[in-house]
Design a protein around this motif. Sequence first.
Motif, short mmCIF file in Angstrom:
data_model
loop_
_atom_site.label_atom_id
_atom_site.label_comp_id
_atom_site.label_asym_id
_atom_site.label_seq_id
_atom_site.Cartn_x
_atom_site.Cartn_y
_atom_site.Cartn_z
N SER A 120 7.55 -29.91 42.15
CA SER A 120 8.52 -29.45 43.15
C SER A 120 9.38 -28.28 42.65
CB SER A 120 9.41 -30.60 43.56
OG SER A 120 10.16 -31.06 42.45
N MET A 121 8.90 -27.53 41.69
CA MET A 121 9.65 -26.38 41.20
C MET A 121 9.00 -25.11 41.73
SD MET A 121 10.37 -27.38 37.26
CE MET A 121 11.26 -25.91 36.92
N TRP A 122 9.80 -24.20 42.23
CA TRP A 122 9.29 -22.94 42.76
C TRP A 122 10.04 -21.79 42.13
CZ3 TRP A 122 4.97 -23.14 45.45
CH2 TRP A 122 4.63 -24.36 46.02
N PRO A 123 9.32 -20.74 41.75
CA PRO A 123 10.01 -19.57 41.18
C PRO A 123 10.75 -18.82 42.27
CG PRO A 123 7.69 -19.11 41.44
CD PRO A 123 7.89 -20.55 41.82
N PRO A 124 11.72 -18.00 41.90
CA PRO A 124 12.40 -17.18 42.91
C PRO A 124 11.40 -16.25 43.59
CG PRO A 124 13.51 -17.04 40.78
CD PRO A 124 12.25 -17.80 40.57
N TRP A 125 11.55 -16.06 44.89
CA TRP A 125 10.61 -15.24 45.64
C TRP A 125 10.52 -13.81 45.14
CZ3 TRP A 125 6.73 -17.10 47.96
CH2 TRP A 125 6.79 -18.37 48.51
N VAL A 129 6.88 -11.98 44.44
CA VAL A 129 6.52 -10.69 45.04
C VAL A 129 6.31 -9.64 43.96
CG1 VAL A 129 7.35 -8.84 46.55
CG2 VAL A 129 7.65 -11.23 47.23
N GLY A 130 7.16 -9.66 42.94
CA GLY A 130 7.02 -8.71 41.83
C GLY A 130 5.71 -8.88 41.09
N ALA A 131 5.29 -10.13 40.87
CA ALA A 131 4.01 -10.37 40.20
C ALA A 131 2.85 -9.84 41.03
CB ALA A 131 3.83 -11.87 39.93
N VAL A 170 11.02 -5.08 36.07
CA VAL A 170 11.82 -5.60 37.18
C VAL A 170 11.43 -7.04 37.49
CG1 VAL A 170 12.28 -5.31 39.64
CG2 VAL A 170 12.29 -3.32 38.14
N THR A 171 10.14 -7.33 37.48
CA THR A 171 9.67 -8.69 37.74
C THR A 171 10.16 -9.66 36.67
OG1 THR A 171 7.72 -7.82 38.85
CG2 THR A 171 7.62 -10.10 38.11
N ALA A 172 10.14 -9.24 35.43
CA ALA A 172 10.65 -10.10 34.34
C ALA A 172 12.13 -10.36 34.54
CB ALA A 172 10.39 -9.44 32.99
N TRP A 173 12.86 -9.37 35.00
CA TRP A 173 14.30 -9.57 35.25
C TRP A 173 14.50 -10.57 36.38
CZ3 TRP A 173 17.50 -8.03 39.42
CH2 TRP A 173 18.86 -8.21 39.17
N PHE A 174 13.71 -10.45 37.44
CA PHE A 174 13.81 -11.42 38.54
C PHE A 174 13.42 -12.82 38.08
CE2 PHE A 174 13.14 -7.88 41.80
CZ PHE A 174 14.48 -7.87 42.15
N ALA A 175 12.41 -12.93 37.24
CA ALA A 175 11.98 -14.25 36.76
C ALA A 175 13.04 -14.89 35.88
CB ALA A 175 10.67 -14.12 36.00
N ARG A 176 13.80 -14.09 35.15
CA ARG A 176 14.86 -14.63 34.29
C ARG A 176 16.07 -15.12 35.08
NH1 ARG A 176 13.39 -16.40 29.60
NH2 ARG A 176 12.11 -14.92 28.51
N MET A 177 16.12 -14.78 36.37
CA MET A 177 17.26 -15.22 37.19
C MET A 177 17.23 -16.72 37.38
SD MET A 177 17.80 -12.11 39.92
CE MET A 177 17.43 -13.15 41.25
N GLY A 178 16.09 -17.35 37.17
CA GLY A 178 16.06 -18.80 37.24
C GLY A 178 15.00 -19.34 38.16
#
Length: 182
Positions: A120-125, A129-131, A170-178
């Motif tokens: 039930s864990m989902w990455p930030p959208w 999209v960045g990936a 940019v995608t790595a930065w978004f992924a680090r947001m949580g």
Amino acid sequence: MEELRNEINSAAVHIDSSLRRFALERRYRHSHWIFVETGLRKFHPHDSPGKEMPLVVNLLYVTLLAFPIAGFSLTVLTDIAYWRTLNLLWLHFSEWLLLAGLVFGILAVLVRGIDHLTRSMWPPWPSVVGAIVVLLLAAINSFIHTADGWTAVIPYGLTASVLTVLAMIVTAWFARMGVRHA
């Protein structure tokens, strides 16, 4: 007297081994340390299984993800090397780096996608999209690099390589947001 001494020693050894085993079981039963992407995190084994990513899946994902990062980043360097030397070897290096990055990137996305579908864990959208954008840019870059010689790299191949690396950052930065929980 000798018999009593042997019995006491035997009982002491048994108690000592039982206490050691109890201490180890207690230590491992109440808290564990596992490796996740950001390092060591402590968790309680009675927590829900969705709170931490399983160790094997995480290691597989991180291992697969290392190849596209290295491949797409090195493509920029091999494109610059081709631009400066005009040696076709660098163009072929770029083609192979892009292919390896795409194959391992798609495998990493599949591993992460299957993991997220089962828990039930989902990455930030924005990171999802960045990936997708990174893989699309890399695929376009790979098609650009299939042309012959100079036109395969200058100006569009090098531009696509740089854009792919910037999209990765940019995608790595978004992924680090949580991670948000569904």
